[in-house]
Design a protein around this motif. Structure first.
Motif, short mmCIF file in Angstrom:
data_model
loop_
_atom_site.label_atom_id
_atom_site.label_comp_id
_atom_site.label_asym_id
_atom_site.label_seq_id
_atom_site.Cartn_x
_atom_site.Cartn_y
_atom_site.Cartn_z
N VAL A 63 0.81 -1.22 0.00
CA VAL A 63 0.00 0.00 0.00
C VAL A 63 0.85 1.27 0.00
N LYS A 64 2.16 1.12 0.09
CA LYS A 64 3.03 2.30 0.08
C LYS A 64 2.85 3.09 -1.20
N GLY A 65 2.79 4.42 -1.04
CA GLY A 65 2.59 5.27 -2.20
C GLY A 65 1.12 5.46 -2.56
N ARG A 66 0.25 4.66 -1.95
CA ARG A 66 -1.19 4.78 -2.23
C ARG A 66 -1.99 5.12 -0.97
N PHE A 67 -1.59 4.57 0.16
CA PHE A 67 -2.30 4.80 1.43
C PHE A 67 -1.47 5.70 2.32
N THR A 68 -2.17 6.49 3.13
CA THR A 68 -1.52 7.32 4.12
C THR A 68 -2.26 7.17 5.44
N ILE A 69 -1.50 6.96 6.52
CA ILE A 69 -2.10 6.90 7.84
C ILE A 69 -1.77 8.18 8.58
N SER A 70 -2.76 8.71 9.29
CA SER A 70 -2.54 9.93 10.06
C SER A 70 -3.41 9.88 11.31
N THR A 71 -3.12 10.79 12.22
CA THR A 71 -3.87 10.80 13.47
C THR A 71 -4.16 12.22 13.92
N ASP A 72 -5.28 12.40 14.56
CA ASP A 72 -5.61 13.64 15.22
C ASP A 72 -5.62 13.33 16.71
N ASN A 73 -4.52 13.63 17.36
CA ASN A 73 -4.35 13.23 18.74
C ASN A 73 -5.40 13.85 19.65
N ALA A 74 -5.76 15.09 19.35
CA ALA A 74 -6.74 15.78 20.19
C ALA A 74 -8.09 15.09 20.15
N LYS A 75 -8.37 14.42 19.04
CA LYS A 75 -9.67 13.76 18.88
C LYS A 75 -9.59 12.25 19.07
N ASP A 76 -8.39 11.74 19.40
CA ASP A 76 -8.21 10.30 19.51
C ASP A 76 -8.76 9.59 18.27
N THR A 77 -8.39 10.11 17.13
CA THR A 77 -8.89 9.59 15.86
C THR A 77 -7.73 9.24 14.95
N VAL A 78 -7.87 8.14 14.24
CA VAL A 78 -6.89 7.74 13.25
C VAL A 78 -7.59 7.63 11.89
N TYR A 79 -6.86 8.01 10.86
CA TYR A 79 -7.41 8.00 9.51
C TYR A 79 -6.56 7.10 8.62
N LEU A 80 -7.19 6.57 7.60
CA LEU A 80 -6.47 5.85 6.56
C LEU A 80 -6.98 6.40 5.22
N GLN A 81 -6.15 7.21 4.59
CA GLN A 81 -6.49 7.75 3.28
C GLN A 81 -6.02 6.73 2.25
N MET A 82 -6.95 6.25 1.45
CA MET A 82 -6.64 5.21 0.48
C MET A 82 -6.89 5.76 -0.93
N ASN A 83 -5.83 5.87 -1.69
CA ASN A 83 -5.92 6.35 -3.07
C ASN A 83 -5.53 5.24 -4.03
N SER A 84 -5.85 5.43 -5.29
CA SER A 84 -5.50 4.46 -6.34
C SER A 84 -5.89 3.05 -5.92
N LEU A 85 -7.10 2.91 -5.45
CA LEU A 85 -7.55 1.62 -4.93
C LEU A 85 -7.61 0.56 -6.02
N LYS A 86 -7.28 -0.66 -5.62
CA LYS A 86 -7.26 -1.80 -6.51
C LYS A 86 -8.26 -2.85 -6.02
N PRO A 87 -8.72 -3.70 -6.91
CA PRO A 87 -9.64 -4.76 -6.46
C PRO A 87 -9.07 -5.60 -5.31
N GLU A 88 -7.76 -5.78 -5.28
CA GLU A 88 -7.16 -6.57 -4.21
C GLU A 88 -7.15 -5.86 -2.87
#
Length: 119
Positions: A63-88
């Protein structure tokens, strides 16, 4: 701690989705967040991890180069931005949170959100 994941859905190949996971009810500091996924008929697999201070990120090669993980510490929230998604990438995605204590490790899991990549 309850982890509530959202953001899954049906997307065409090449499309994008952003998954969110909110941690509620934590009285202890969460040290790391992670995303795992379980493709249909397969074992759960690790996708990405991030420290709560946002200093260390790790993603699996697929997933390198396509997904990004980030966090908003103040909100205790984690995100996974997924780009260029593939069927797999089709899978149920689960968020995970870990709190490290001197004598134990506390491990929490969300309920999963389904991502389907299909035309």
């Amino acid at each position: 701690v309850q982890l509530q994941a959202s953001g899954g859905g049906l997307v065409q190949p090449g499309g994008s989705l952003r998954l969110s996971c909110v941690a509620r009810g934590s009285t202890l500091k969460i040290d790391t967040f992670a995303w795992y996924r379980r493709p249909p008929g397969k074992q759960r697999e690790f996708v990405a991890r991030i420290t709560s201070d946002d200093r260390i990120h790790f993603l699996v090669d697929s997933v390198k180069g396509r997904f990004t993980i980030s966090t908003d510490n103040a909100k205790d929230t984690v995100y996974l931005q997924m780009n260029s998604l593939k069927p797999e990438d089709t899978a149920t995605y689960y968020c995970n949170a870990v709190t490290y204590q001197p004598a134990r490790v506390l491990d929490y899991w969300g309920q999963g959100t389904l991502v389907t990549v299909s035309s």
